[in-house]
Motif scaffolding. Structure first.
Motif, PDB file in Angstrom:
ATOM      1  N   UNK A   1       0.822  -1.201   0.000  1.00 29.79           N
ATOM      2  CA  UNK A   1       0.000   0.000   0.000  1.00 29.79           C
ATOM      3  C   UNK A   1       0.861   1.258   0.000  1.00 29.79           C
ATOM      4  N   UNK A   2       1.957   1.224   0.754  1.00 30.16           N
ATOM      5  CA  UNK A   2       2.862   2.368   0.768  1.00 30.16           C
ATOM      6  C   UNK A   2       3.494   2.569  -0.608  1.00 30.16           C
ATOM      7  N   UNK A   3       3.764   1.470  -1.311  1.00 30.77           N
ATOM      8  CA  UNK A   3       4.300   1.584  -2.674  1.00 30.77           C
ATOM      9  C   UNK A   3       3.337   2.366  -3.580  1.00 30.77           C
ATOM     10  N   UNK A   4       2.036   2.222  -3.328  1.00 33.17           N
ATOM     11  CA  UNK A   4       1.046   2.983  -4.098  1.00 33.17           C
ATOM     12  C   UNK A   4       1.199   4.478  -3.843  1.00 33.17           C
ATOM     13  N   UNK A   5       1.497   4.840  -2.597  1.00 31.39           N
ATOM     14  CA  UNK A   5       1.699   6.245  -2.261  1.00 31.39           C
ATOM     15  C   UNK A   5       2.971   6.782  -2.892  1.00 31.39           C
ATOM     16  N   UNK A   6       4.006   5.958  -2.927  1.00 31.87           N
ATOM     17  CA  UNK A   6       5.248   6.363  -3.593  1.00 31.87           C
ATOM     18  C   UNK A   6       4.989   6.612  -5.076  1.00 31.87           C
ATOM     19  N   UNK A   7       4.201   5.745  -5.681  1.00 33.58           N
ATOM     20  CA  UNK A   7       3.843   5.907  -7.094  1.00 33.58           C
ATOM     21  C   UNK A   7       3.078   7.208  -7.314  1.00 33.58           C
ATOM     22  N   UNK A   8       2.146   7.529  -6.421  1.00 32.55           N
ATOM     23  CA  UNK A   8       1.405   8.779  -6.529  1.00 32.55           C
ATOM     24  C   UNK A   8       2.336   9.977  -6.398  1.00 32.55           C
ATOM     25  N   UNK A   9       3.252   9.892  -5.442  1.00 33.24           N
ATOM     26  CA  UNK A   9       4.218  10.985  -5.248  1.00 33.24           C
ATOM     27  C   UNK A   9       5.037  11.213  -6.513  1.00 33.24           C
ATOM     28  N   UNK A  10       5.476  10.148  -7.151  1.00 29.63           N
ATOM     29  CA  UNK A  10       6.267  10.285  -8.374  1.00 29.63           C
ATOM     30  C   UNK A  10       5.443  10.871  -9.514  1.00 29.63           C
ATOM     31  N   UNK A  11       4.125  10.708  -9.445  1.00 30.07           N
ATOM     32  CA  UNK A  11       3.232  11.308 -10.440  1.00 30.07           C
ATOM     33  C   UNK A  11       3.003  12.794 -10.187  1.00 30.07           C
ATOM     34  N   UNK A  12       3.468  13.281  -9.044  1.00 25.29           N
ATOM     35  CA  UNK A  12       3.276  14.690  -8.716  1.00 25.29           C
ATOM     36  C   UNK A  12       2.117  14.953  -7.778  1.00 25.29           C
ATOM     37  N   UNK A  13       1.516  13.890  -7.225  1.00 19.12           N
ATOM     38  CA  UNK A  13       0.423  14.049  -6.269  1.00 19.12           C
ATOM     39  C   UNK A  13       1.004  14.373  -4.896  1.00 19.12           C
ATOM     40  N   UNK A  14       0.429  15.363  -4.219  1.00 24.82           N
ATOM     41  CA  UNK A  14       0.880  15.724  -2.876  1.00 24.82           C
ATOM     42  C   UNK A  14       0.321  14.722  -1.875  1.00 24.82           C
TER      43      UNK A  14
END
Length: 264
Positions: A42-55
């Motif tokens: 689940x944390x990997x999903x957040x890392x992916x979002x961060x790399x997409x530019x999501x705060x």
């Protein structure tokens, strides 16, 4: 916080996080999550979002999760180790390394020459010179120990995106309150509340309860509560430097095979 008569969707059962995960994955600007338990995937999903530019902003605790992994396993991708080189100490270490190589080469070369001279001349007097070769060898070993113990690296740590791991009351008896609530806010206009943790089991397999809120005023108040919790002045949390030191190793220098003896 108290808010009355908010319009919401209610879900109870397994797969309570199906719609939640879809909306998190489709976030356009921000995701805020409070969950005492996490799982690495689940944390990997957040890392992916961060790399997409999501705060992304995350609140969690130092409790064990349902599989008895420490939170370090989930937090690891969020902690960035920054290594700093001490140029002066590195120059000194390179000089000791060069000295070690010279002394080692000299001791081996001298020993070979003396053996050749002894064999060629049938004169054992040259064997006495091996004492000098052995002394050079001992000096090279001393120089090698010096290269191993000179510290050239120091470390600092930073977070990939803002997160806080609050101290659980039964861990260190510092905080009186355990952050047990699960809050999910997507793009400031959709919020989820319920029992599901941000884990694979919580979002997909467990029997959970959750509500989905899109009421503008309700979501605003939920986000205010989240922000207030994140900046709570009375709750102790683990600092990023403490996380870094518990997760990463901190070698004081590189191995000899990595060392390049070059001087500018």
């Amino acid at each position: 916080m108290w808010f009355n008569q908010a319009k919401c969707d209610i879900y109870m059962g397994t797969g309570a996080g199906t719609k939640l995960l879809k909306e998190i994955g489709n976030a356009q600007c921000s995701v805020k999550i409070s969950s005492p338990y996490l799982s690495p995937k689940m944390v990997d999903e957040l890392v992916w979002l961060h790399k997409k530019g999501i705060k992304v902003t995350l609140i969690t605790s130092d409790k064990f999760d349902s599989r008895s992994y420490r939170q370090e396993k989930s937090i690891l991708p969020l902690v960035v180790q920054n290594r700093h080189l001490d140029e002066e100490a590195n120059l000194v270490r390179k000089k000791w390394f060069l000295t070690q190589r010279i002394l080692m080469t000299g001791s081996v070369a001298l020993a070979l020459i003396l053996l050749i001279l002894t064999i060629a001349s049938y004169n054992s007097i040259y064997i006495l010179g091996l004492g000098i070769a052995f002394l050079l060898f001992l000096c090279s070993r001393y120089a090698r120990r010096k290269t191993k113990h000179i510290k050239i690296y120091s470390y600092t740590y930073s977070s990939l995106f803002p997160f806080k791991v609050f101290v659980a009351p039964d861990s260190y008896q510092i905080n009186d309150m355990f952050i047990h609530g699960k809050i999910y806010i997507i793009d400031g206009h959709t919020a989820y509340l319920g029992s599901l943790n941000f884990t694979e089991s919580g979002t997909k397999y467990n029997y959970e309860t959750r509500i989905r809120v899109t009421d503008t005023e309700a979501v605003r108040k939920i986000e205010e509560e989240f922000d207030s919790l994140y900046d709570h002045p009375g709750l102790a949390f683990f600092g990023i430097e403490e996380w870094g030191r518990s997760i990463y190793t901190e070698p004081i220098n590189q191995s000899s095979s990595e060392l390049r003896v070059t001087f500018s």
